[in-house]
Design an enzyme around this catalytic site. Structure first.
Site, short mmCIF file in Angstrom:
data_model
loop_
_atom_site.label_atom_id
_atom_site.label_comp_id
_atom_site.label_asym_id
_atom_site.label_seq_id
_atom_site.Cartn_x
_atom_site.Cartn_y
_atom_site.Cartn_z
N HIS A 1 1.37 -1.33 -0.30
CA HIS A 1 -0.06 0.32 0.34
C HIS A 1 1.24 0.91 -0.07
CE1 HIS A 1 -3.77 1.83 1.62
NE2 HIS A 1 -2.89 3.10 0.79
N HIS B 1 1.14 4.37 -2.59
CA HIS B 1 0.85 5.65 -3.40
C HIS B 1 1.77 6.22 -4.23
CE1 HIS B 1 -3.10 5.33 -2.57
NE2 HIS B 1 -3.02 4.79 -1.59
N HIS C 1 -9.66 0.55 -1.11
CA HIS C 1 -9.74 1.24 -0.06
C HIS C 1 -10.91 1.71 0.28
CE1 HIS C 1 -5.52 3.32 -1.54
NE2 HIS C 1 -5.55 3.85 -0.45
N GLU D 1 -10.95 3.62 5.56
CA GLU D 1 -10.20 3.89 6.26
C GLU D 1 -10.61 5.57 7.41
OE1 GLU D 1 -8.42 6.69 3.22
OE2 GLU D 1 -6.34 7.55 4.73
N ASP E 1 1.91 3.87 2.32
CA ASP E 1 1.08 4.91 2.48
C ASP E 1 1.34 6.00 1.14
OD1 ASP E 1 -2.10 5.34 1.31
OD2 ASP E 1 -2.52 5.96 3.73
#
Ligand code: HPA
Ligand code: ZN
Length: 326
Positions: free
Chosen positions: A16, A18, A196, A199, A277
């Site tokens: 995970h 980005h 996702h 969250e 992330d």
């Protein structure tokens, strides 16, 4: 001490990340000069000082602004290469990298430019760093399903350069159901599916990511602890959660890192993993996430082993490659 050494040097997989969230302020400034694109910050320090977030949306606004300096294939390569060097330093031996093509195609950057640059960096990572890296295309959930379908069409000539699709951006108000048809199409195409969910959004979004989108992993998923039936299912089916502790702290999902529920998820038998992330924005790469989380929450060496094992189990590596890394 020994736990710190274990966390630092253990071989691990990252699932995970980005890639646009690995763009460090220094590279944002360098690319803004290289491409003649103005950004509304006078210096690296001023930009970094703007990284104070109150929720997901407050982060996304600045994250999309930062990505606006990416124009050429080399820009995408340079961004990914910088991340892959950090991954190697943290003993990440396999990584599955998210990218947000709509952030770029909406500005007139070609899909081919984005994918070719990122893919070339992934190939070089295997050859030159010994890091295995693949790409997952994410649809932006604040945009329409029609836009997601157009993005998929645009990407299909590059089908062999990415292994799956995901769903990111503003969660609240954009439930998984909005993307049911495009995920069904991706499933027919044999793409891996993730999203996702949970969250900031409620456990219901995790249920529908599983039952409507039919995803294989949940990204974040930390709100699942509010739903006992969901926890049971996630544990029983070994559905991985790609948890991002420093992200959750910076976006105020938990008031403090010490309040993070990673230990609860693991102790309930869920296949939770640790991930970074958006490391350039949230204060650290993989090992920072491990070290700070273990220091704050008192997780043990046993938890550490479980997390490393989970990261490979949850990966989309072929079974033989998985066994080789375990
Ligand atoms: N959540 C949703 N969208 C995102 C994130 C995130 O943590 N990071 C980058 N895009
Ligand atoms: Zn994310």
């Amino acid at each position: 001490e020994r736990l710190v050494d274990l966390l630092r040097t253990a071989p691990k997989a990252e699932l995970h990340i980005h890639i646009e969230g690995s763009l460090e302020p220094e590279l944002i400034f360098a690319l803004s000069q290289r491409n003649g694109i103005a950004i509304p910050y006078a210096s690296v320090d001023e930009l970094r000082r703007a990284y104070a977030f109150s929720n997901l949306q407050s982060f996304l606004d600045i994250y999309y602004a930062g990505a606006s300096v990416l124009i050429t294939e080399q820009d995408f390569y340079d961004m990914a290469w910088a991340y892959l060097l950090k991954a190697q330093a943290d003993h990440v031996i396999h990584t599955e990298i998210f990218f947000d093509p709509q952030t770029h195609t909406a500005r007139g950057v070609a899909m081919k430019t984005v994918i070719d640059g990122l893919y070339r960096a992934c190939q070089d990572a295997q050859a030159k760093l010994g890091v295995s890296a693949s790409l997952i295309l994410c649809f932006l959930r604040h945009l329409s399903e029609e836009d997601a379908f157009a993005t998929l069409e645009d990407a299909l000539p590059h089908r062999d350069q990415f292994i799956g699709v995901g769903l990111d951006s503003s969660e609240l108000g954009h439930p998984p159901e909005k993307f049911a048809r495009v995920f069904a199409r991706c499933r027919e195409l044999g793409l891996h599916l993730v999203a996702h969910a949970g969250e900031e959004g409620p456990p219901e979004y995790i249920w529908s990511a599983l039952d409507v989108l039919k995803v294989e992993r949940i990204d974040h998923g930390v709100q699942s602890t509010h739903d006992a039936a969901l926890m049971k299912r996630l544990a029983a089916e070994r559905i991985p959660l790609t948890v991002c502790p420093l992200s959750n702290q910076k976006l105020c999902v938990f008031p403090n890192l010490a309040d993070h529920n990673l230990g609860r998820l693991l102790d309930a038998g869920l296949c939770a993993t640790v991930n970074s992330d958006d490391p350039a924005y949230f204060g650290g790469y993989m090992n920072d996430n491990f070290l700070q989380t273990f220091a704050a929450t008192g997780l043990t060496a046993q938890h550490a082993y479980t997390l490393m094992r989970n990261s490979f189990e949850a990966s989309f590596l072929a079974p033989a490659a998985k066994r080789a890394m375990l």
